[in-house]
Scaffold this motif. Structure first.
Motif, PDB file in Angstrom:
ATOM      1  N   ARG A  56       0.948  -1.138   0.012  1.00 20.64           N
ATOM      2  CA  ARG A  56      -0.133   0.043   0.206  1.00 20.64           C
ATOM      3  C   ARG A  56       0.771   1.371  -0.062  1.00 20.64           C
ATOM      4  NH1 ARG A  56      -5.198   0.197   1.037  1.00 20.64           N
ATOM      5  NH2 ARG A  56      -4.805   2.207   2.257  1.00 20.64           N
ATOM      6  N   ALA A  59       2.571   1.766  -3.248  1.00 21.16           N
ATOM      7  CA  ALA A  59       1.571   2.055  -4.471  1.00 21.16           C
ATOM      8  C   ALA A  59       0.876   3.319  -4.305  1.00 21.16           C
ATOM      9  CB  ALA A  59       0.221   1.046  -4.581  1.00 21.16           C
ATOM     10  N   LEU A  61      -1.013   4.422  -1.851  1.00 22.57           N
ATOM     11  CA  LEU A  61      -1.995   4.404  -0.970  1.00 22.57           C
ATOM     12  C   LEU A  61      -2.024   4.929   0.475  1.00 22.57           C
ATOM     13  CD1 LEU A  61      -3.676   1.127  -2.522  1.00 22.57           C
ATOM     14  CD2 LEU A  61      -4.150   3.468  -3.322  1.00 22.57           C
ATOM     15  N   VAL A  73       5.960   6.759  -6.995  1.00 20.72           N
ATOM     16  CA  VAL A  73       5.233   5.858  -8.171  1.00 20.72           C
ATOM     17  C   VAL A  73       4.217   6.545  -8.796  1.00 20.72           C
ATOM     18  CG1 VAL A  73       3.145   5.330  -6.286  1.00 20.72           C
ATOM     19  CG2 VAL A  73       4.229   3.519  -7.636  1.00 20.72           C
ATOM     20  N   ALA A  74       3.655   7.575  -8.235  1.00 17.40           N
ATOM     21  CA  ALA A  74       2.857   8.637  -9.198  1.00 17.40           C
ATOM     22  C   ALA A  74       3.521   8.893 -10.676  1.00 17.40           C
ATOM     23  CB  ALA A  74       2.415   9.895  -8.719  1.00 17.40           C
ATOM     24  N   LEU A  78       0.961   2.085 -13.123  1.00 17.86           N
ATOM     25  CA  LEU A  78       1.061   1.073 -12.197  1.00 17.86           C
ATOM     26  C   LEU A  78      -0.346   0.385 -12.589  1.00 17.86           C
ATOM     27  CD1 LEU A  78       1.850   0.080  -9.092  1.00 17.86           C
ATOM     28  CD2 LEU A  78       0.240   1.681  -8.164  1.00 17.86           C
ATOM     29  N   GLY A  79      -0.035  -1.103 -12.310  1.00 19.11           N
ATOM     30  CA  GLY A  79      -1.071  -1.913 -12.305  1.00 19.11           C
ATOM     31  C   GLY A  79      -0.973  -2.892 -11.229  1.00 19.11           C
ATOM     32  N   MET A  80      -2.176  -2.996 -10.547  1.00 21.53           N
ATOM     33  CA  MET A  80      -2.299  -3.897  -9.342  1.00 21.53           C
ATOM     34  C   MET A  80      -3.398  -4.673  -9.223  1.00 21.53           C
ATOM     35  SD  MET A  80      -1.969  -2.195  -5.643  1.00 21.53           S
ATOM     36  CE  MET A  80      -1.826  -3.025  -3.934  1.00 21.53           C
ATOM     37  N   VAL A  81      -2.977  -5.860  -8.763  1.00 20.42           N
ATOM     38  CA  VAL A  81      -4.128  -7.096  -8.694  1.00 20.42           C
ATOM     39  C   VAL A  81      -4.141  -7.147  -7.235  1.00 20.42           C
ATOM     40  CG1 VAL A  81      -5.016  -9.182  -9.293  1.00 20.42           C
ATOM     41  CG2 VAL A  81      -3.524  -8.126 -11.007  1.00 20.42           C
ATOM     42  N   PHE A  82      -5.348  -7.016  -6.646  1.00 20.12           N
ATOM     43  CA  PHE A  82      -5.539  -6.760  -5.227  1.00 20.12           C
ATOM     44  C   PHE A  82      -5.605  -8.238  -4.727  1.00 20.12           C
ATOM     45  CE2 PHE A  82      -6.608  -2.523  -6.532  1.00 20.12           C
ATOM     46  CZ  PHE A  82      -5.951  -1.708  -5.586  1.00 20.12           C
TER      47      PHE A  82
END
Lengths: 243, 247
Positions: A56, A59, A61, A73-74, A78-82
């Motif tokens: 988090r 990413a 968050l 990271v901005a 970014l691709g994220m699989v939660f």
């Protein structure tokens, strides 16, 4: 130590503390690692050690921590699989993907849906999908943004073993083919050994990196015997590891 | 099938009313036919259309004001815990203040005018909308917030595709319960301090002990409100929740 090439991201989380009514709780203390560009790095650690907290932060968050993630990271796609698919239930499968990746062209999207066996489901809403299909949509969404960094947070849990294997093979191959850097979190040593270029063993909470194991074996070399040998080596070096 | 049952239920109610009226045989309970005759006569030659129109205008105006202000307050309270802690007691006080008290005070403070009437009705409804919307905002799924942040949704995209769909059932719920409350309060407000409207007419005919007219006005206004509920608000509510059933 093998040459990691240029780095996509440098993570230095000196401390992440949760404050609450029942006292303060340090989730992370001195977690430092780097993500080499184009490589698969795996965070392996016991449940509740702070892996998801680290993801988090990484990413963007959670910004309430001491330390730095550089570059921000901005500045990356970014691709994220939660752990859960996190689809918008009021939008169709296709809308879910297009909302995350508005720049994707029709041909690429068609191919992505075809690869993930979602073509027939693109106009359905997530409520009509099985867990496995919803997870494939989450994967499609993450790949559709053509990510510089793909983050997989226990992305294959709650799938049957065969389905998980097929999806894992696809995700890692597709992400590598797109030149993405991958950061994955898993409890499965076998999964970590099968796909990772670097495995970081994490300590229980407050977490930090206990050990770093680079692997340069090609994917085709990583058969059952190789995985078993490497697994024994890792467990011998880290007796706390679960097989 | 659902609508057939609905109509059958209404016909049964009117039939029961007819039977009781026939048995009672009293001017205190006129028959459905007598009330229907009054409605036709007053619509053609009396003030019914004007009075119903005035009440509808007050319902509409106060409903819009209450929904607008109540929604804004609910959104702010749902997102800001400190403000919620400060303002919630006020909302609670307003929520539990009788409609009659609010109406009387509005007329005393603002005068016996149209503005005071609208304010009185709106003030009765605002806390209800605010509380519902606050709960709506609190029920937002933070996981979807994270997803929107990871995929860099713009503010507008977040509002349109993440927030509003989660809020829609609360908005339509507040609107439906709001309308039911507002039109009843409008009648009280008119009864207390307006020279026209259904509430005024009912008060007037009550003083004449004309139960036929009192029932006639009640029936017409109830039917109009029911039509708005069935033809406008219920379809809106169904639209807001359509994704739950149609996957």
């Amino acid at each position: 130590m093998p040459d990691d090439g240029d780095l996509l991201l440098d993570v230095d989380i000196a401390r992440k503390r949760y404050t609450g009514g029942q006292g303060d709780l340090d989730a992370i203390a001195g977690l430092r690692f780097a993500l080499p560009r184009g490589k698969v790095t795996c965070l392996l650690g016991p449940s509740g050690c702070g892996k998801t907290t680290a993801l988090r932060i990484l990413a963007g968050l959670d910004r309430a921590y001491d330390g730095a993630v550089t570059p921000d990271v901005a500045t990356l796609r970014l691709g994220m699989v939660f752990q859960d698919p996190r689809l918008l239930p009021w939008r169709t499968v296709e809308e879910n993907v297009r909302l995350a990746a508005p720049a994707i062209d029709d041909t690429t999207l068609d191919a992505l849906f075809a690869d993930l066996a979602l073509t027939d489901w693109r106009q359905h809403r997530p409520g009509a999908l099985s867990v496995g299909m919803a997870r494939r949509v989450a994967v499609a969404r993450a790949l559709a943004v053509a990510p510089d960094l793909l983050v997989l947070d226990e992305a294959f849990v709650s799938l049957d073993e065969q389905g998980a294997d097929i999806l894992r093979d696809y995700v890692f191959a597709a992400a590598r083919a797109r030149g993405a850097t991958i950061l994955t979190v898993t409890h499965s040593l076998r999964e970590a050994l099968q796909y990772s270029d670097i495995i970081l063993i994490l300590a229980p909470r407050p977490t930090r990196v206990l050990a770093r194991f680079p692997f340069d074996a090609a994917p085709e070399v990583r058969n059952a015997a190789w995985i078993e040998g490497e697994r024994d080596r890792l467990i011998a070096a880290n007796p706390g590891l679960q097989p | 099938m659902r609508s057939i049952r609905f109509i059958a239920s209404l016909i049964t109610l009117v039939a029961l009313w007819g039977v009781v009226a026939a048995v009672a045989h009293s001017s205190a309970l006129p028959s459905p036919a007598a009330v229907a005759l009054f409605i036709v006569q007053d619509s053609l030659h009396g003030d019914m259309a004007f009075n119903v129109g005035m009440s509808l205008w007050r319902v509409f105006a106060s409903f819009i004001v209450a929904m607008g202000i109540g929604t804004a307050i609910g959104l702010v309270l749902g997102r800001t815990r400190v403000l919620d802690e400060v303002v919630s007691p006020w909302v609670l006080v307003l929520l539990n203040t009788p409609a009659l008290v609010i109406t009387a005070l509005c007329y005393i403070w603002l005068g016996l005018n149209e503005f005071a009437a609208i304010v009185a009705v709106a003030l009765n409804k605002i806390p209800n909308v605010a509380v519902l919307l606050r709960e709506g905002v609190r029920s937002f799924d933070p996981a979807l917030d994270d997803m929107a942040a990871v995929y860099r949704f713009s503010t507008w995209k977040r509002v349109r595709h993440v927030f509003l769909p989660q809020l829609a059932p609360f908005l339509t719920g507040a609107a439906r319960s709001g309308l039911a409350l507002v039109w009843k309060i409008v009648l009280v407000v008119e009864l207390l301090g307006r020279p026209n409207g259904v509430g005024y007419a009912i008060s007037y005919y009550f003083q004449l002990f004309d139960v036929r007219a009192v029932l006639g006005y009640s029936v017409v206004f109830s039917v109009v409100m029911l039509m708005i509920e069935l033809l406008v608000l219920q379809p809106l509510d169904d639209y807001a929740r359509r994704w739950r059933s149609a996957s």
